[in-house]
Design a protein around this motif. Structure first.
Motif, PDB file in Angstrom:
ATOM      1  N   GLY A   1      17.896  30.135  45.447  1.00 51.24           N
ATOM      2  CA  GLY A   1      18.382  31.076  44.446  1.00 51.24           C
ATOM      3  C   GLY A   1      19.173  32.207  45.064  1.00 51.24           C
ATOM      4  O   GLY A   1      19.407  32.271  46.270  1.00 51.24           O
TER       5      GLY A   1
ATOM      6  N   SER B   1      15.126  32.577  39.776  1.00 51.92           N
ATOM      7  CA  SER B   1      15.073  31.123  39.924  1.00 51.92           C
ATOM      8  C   SER B   1      15.174  30.737  41.390  1.00 51.92           C
ATOM      9  O   SER B   1      16.139  31.098  42.068  1.00 51.92           O
ATOM     10  CB  SER B   1      16.209  30.467  39.139  1.00 51.92           C
ATOM     11  OG  SER B   1      16.101  30.730  37.757  1.00 51.92           O
ATOM     12  N   TYR B   2      14.173  30.017  41.872  1.00 52.66           N
ATOM     13  CA  TYR B   2      14.159  29.422  43.209  1.00 52.66           C
ATOM     14  C   TYR B   2      14.213  30.454  44.334  1.00 52.66           C
ATOM     15  O   TYR B   2      14.587  30.121  45.455  1.00 52.66           O
ATOM     16  CB  TYR B   2      15.333  28.447  43.373  1.00 52.66           C
ATOM     17  CG  TYR B   2      15.355  27.323  42.373  1.00 52.66           C
ATOM     18  CD1 TYR B   2      14.409  26.305  42.418  1.00 52.66           C
ATOM     19  CD2 TYR B   2      16.344  27.264  41.391  1.00 52.66           C
ATOM     20  CE1 TYR B   2      14.436  25.262  41.510  1.00 52.66           C
ATOM     21  CE2 TYR B   2      16.373  26.221  40.469  1.00 52.66           C
ATOM     22  CZ  TYR B   2      15.418  25.221  40.536  1.00 52.66           C
ATOM     23  OH  TYR B   2      15.449  24.190  39.630  1.00 52.66           O
TER      24      TYR B   2
ATOM     25  N   ASP C   1      10.485  19.909  40.180  1.00 54.18           N
ATOM     26  CA  ASP C   1      11.551  20.854  40.486  1.00 54.18           C
ATOM     27  C   ASP C   1      11.468  22.019  39.510  1.00 54.18           C
ATOM     28  O   ASP C   1      12.080  21.997  38.445  1.00 54.18           O
ATOM     29  CB  ASP C   1      12.901  20.151  40.390  1.00 54.18           C
ATOM     30  CG  ASP C   1      14.049  21.024  40.881  1.00 54.18           C
ATOM     31  OD1 ASP C   1      13.837  22.231  41.054  1.00 54.18           O
ATOM     32  OD2 ASP C   1      15.153  20.494  41.065  1.00 54.18           O
TER      33      ASP C   1
ATOM     34  N   SER D   1      11.996  26.061  38.657  1.00 51.85           N
ATOM     35  CA  SER D   1      12.790  27.215  39.083  1.00 51.85           C
ATOM     36  C   SER D   1      11.921  28.418  39.439  1.00 51.85           C
ATOM     37  O   SER D   1      12.389  29.338  40.111  1.00 51.85           O
ATOM     38  CB  SER D   1      13.781  27.602  37.976  1.00 51.85           C
ATOM     39  OG  SER D   1      13.086  27.987  36.804  1.00 51.85           O
TER      40      SER D   1
END
Length: 634
Positions: free
Chosen positions: A23, A29-30, A47, A49
């Motif tokens: 991110g 996110s991430y 997966d 975020s």
């Protein structure tokens, strides 16, 4: 939390530093900050975020034009890793257990370091990356050392080069005791922490079980028993320890063993005697070239130790030709101000230096680094300073005015430099590779640099959010027509106008515009692939407006593609991807994850139909089924 409790379960309070995140800063996110607090995803796998996700995976980031060549290190003290993250906990403890909540492609953790506020690092655990794991979430608890040192900071190192896709963590739990029973227990090794290990409490997942064990350990009966078993005074133990240390020093001075790399391993015993005429022992019988050849096979820490064995080896171990290319990143935990001060007398021929990851938490300061560059930097051509947070504007001034032949400069994650420091780099006329990822570079300063960097071949601007990428592309097309790679992951604002500008750089082979694109690019993409006929790597991640017509442009004009990422597109159909797979014979990597019109069953068919291409996409829970199908076909 009660005052009597001595074993704490703690989750991450804050992130101190990191080298990589999928991110971008300011996002949720991430990003690395997602690792803070209790797990929110485990035991789910996938997966997500809201997890912390590393930026790279596999060998793909090393199989492209933008990849850097590591500085040779004949004998690294530990196997090189790829990324790291520093996490801080609220209360210092004597560590007992560390739990990693891995929720996507587990197995990347290879080292765990512990420290108290970054003042001295202890290796708690080291291992190889794990492969072949099932695609399920897990809690990974490596068997860590139990040092008699308080720890509130962990550095986790990763090696995700064996992973098939991005790795993600949900949380990191640190279990530790807040104190030991007494100093005598620490000296004899029979501390509260060691008793926890003997009773197996460090493997107990049940909180009630841990607390019951702790109550027993702190009971009056148990403490009296321990005291009765160890009646010796602490002074006696310290005297014994001091005698052992003296004997060890004497033995090291009398005999040092050097392992020589060659067809067969040999041992040369160096006898250190007081007679100056024979202080080199049998080494005096060897020609100078052979001695230097032997020392070139030795890691830098051993070189420093050898220089203390005898005058002859001190002379040869200080030869500047042994210090022309230094990779200090591989021993970042040892590098301090005194390290650079010691090396400065030996580095008069220094040409390449990797200080990445070095000097965290004030282990290195600006003044010491500047003095080192002033003394040793005149022949430097390669300088890598990623995550060196002591670097500021003054350091850039010194680098620009001393390192006149600098060809490569990497400063990823150096946050203290602003336009005043970056502006000094206009003097670095020989730069061919520049990495300013996740720095505060602004467009006007970057434009000034690019105008003077006519030799530039590789440019990385990942996560540089203050840039207008259309304007950057226009500047590159005007002043840097020999550019080979451009990495602009998570930047902003590149449109068809920017694509048309990049099309004027015929040498471009490696282009990463993931999460940087906006609007339709059909006309611009066509011009790009027609103008850059040697394009081999193209990342268009999260370009929602990509169409079949755009893929047709790639199929027609980009036949040399080896890596293509179109993850997250909405309009591309399986038929268009199928045509591209048939046409691009050199393709090795294709990411079609989260493409709305491409179902996982189609992806699995492609994987079987095109075994030479690593195709990413589909649903995680079908990977076992796919592996079984592949085995049957083979």
């Amino acid at each position: 939390m009660g005052k009597t409790q001595c074993v704490l379960d703690q989750y991450v309070k804050e992130v101190g530093d990191f080298s990589s995140q999928y991110g971008s800063d300011g996002s949720i996110s991430y990003v690395a900050n997602n690792i803070i607090g209790k797990p929110t995803l485990y035991p789910e796998y996938g997966d997500f975020s809201s997890a912390y996700c590393l930026r790279s995976y596999g060998k793909w980031w090393t199989k492209c034009e933008s990849a850097i060549t590591p500085i040779e290190d004949p004998r690294p003290l530990l196997p090189p890793s790829v990324d790291f993250i520093d996490v801080r906990y609220e209360c210092p403890v004597y560590p007992i257990r560390v739990d990693f909540y891995e929720t996507y492609h587990p197995g990347s953790v290879v080292r765990v370091w512990g420290s108290l506020e970054g003042q001295g690092w202890i290796l708690l655990w080291s291992g190889e990356p794990q492969t072949g794991l099932k695609p399920v979430a897990r809690i990974f608890s490596p068997p860590i050392r139990q040092p008699n040192h308080l720890v509130n900071l962990l550095r986790i190192e990763f090696d995700q080069q064996h992973q098939t896709y991005y790795s993600a963590l949900d949380s990191i739990l640190l279990v530790g005791s807040t104190h030991t029973a007494s100093k005598s227990f620490v000296a004899t090794g029979d501390s509260i922490t060691s008793q926890v290990l003997k009773l197996g409490l460090h493997t107990t997942m049940c909180e009630q079980g841990i607390l019951a064990g702790v109550q027993f350990l702190l009971s009056q009966e148990n403490l009296q028993k321990l005291v009765a078993e160890e009646p010796r005074e602490i002074e006696d133990l310290l005297r014994e320890e001091k005698a052992d240390v003296v004997n060890m020093i004497v033995n090291e001075e009398q005999s040092t063993v050097v392992h020589v790399a060659g067809d067969t391993s040999t041992e040369v015993i160096v006898q250190a005697v007081e007679d100056e005429g024979t202080s080199g022992g049998y080494f005096e019988l060897l020609p100078e070239e052979l001695i230097l050849y032997i020392l070139r096979q030795v890691d830098i820490r051993s070189l420093c130790r050898l220089s203390h064995t005898c005058k002859l080896l001190q002379k040869y171990a200080s030869e500047p030709c042994l210090y022309m290319r230094l990779n200090l990143k591989n021993c970042w935990w040892l590098v301090k101000n005194s390290t650079l001060e010691c090396l400065s007398s030996r580095c008069s021929l220094l040409q390449a230096l990797d200080l990445s990851w070095c000097g965290p938490y004030n282990a290195l300061d600006t003044e010491t680094f500047m003095e080192f560059i002033h003394t040793c930097g005149r022949q430097l051509t390669i300088l890598r300073l990623n995550n060196c947070h002591f670097i500021d504007n003054y350091c850039l001034y010194m680098i620009a005015n001393v390192c006149l032949y600098l060809e490569e400069l990497s400063m990823a994650n150096c946050s203290k430099v602003d336009h005043l420091g970056f502006g000094e780099l206009k003097k670095a006329w020989a730069l061919s590779r520049l990495d300013l990822s996740r720095t505060r570079i602004d467009f006007h300063t970057l434009q000034l640099l690019l105008q003077h960097a006519s030799q530039l071949r590789h440019l990385s601007l990942n996560n540089c959010t203050q840039l207008d990428m259309d304007e950057v592309a226009l500047t590159l097309a005007t002043f840097n027509r020999g550019l080979i790679s451009l990495s602009a992951w998570k930047t902003h604002g590149i449109t068809t106008r920017g694509f048309r500008a990049l099309a004027c750089i015929p040498t471009l082979q490696d282009l990463d515009l993931g999460w940087a694109l906006s609007g339709a690019i059909t006309e611009g993409l066509g011009e790009l692939v027609r103008g850059c006929k040697g394009l081999r790597r193209l990342y268009l991640t999260a370009l929602r407006t990509l169409t079949d017509h755009d893929l047709h442009q790639l199929t027609t004009h980009a036949g040399q593609l080896t890596q293509l990422d179109i993850m997250g597109t909405r309009n591309v159909t399986p038929e268009a991807v199928q045509r591209l797979l048939h046409t691009c014979q050199n393709l090795e990597l294709l990411d079609v994850g989260f493409c709305e019109q491409i179902h996982s069953t189609v992806v699995h068919q492609w994987i079987l139909q095109f075994p030479k291409v690593s195709i990413k996409g589909g649903l995680w829970h079908q990977e076992d089924e796919l592996e079984s199908m592949s085995c049957k076909i083979l």
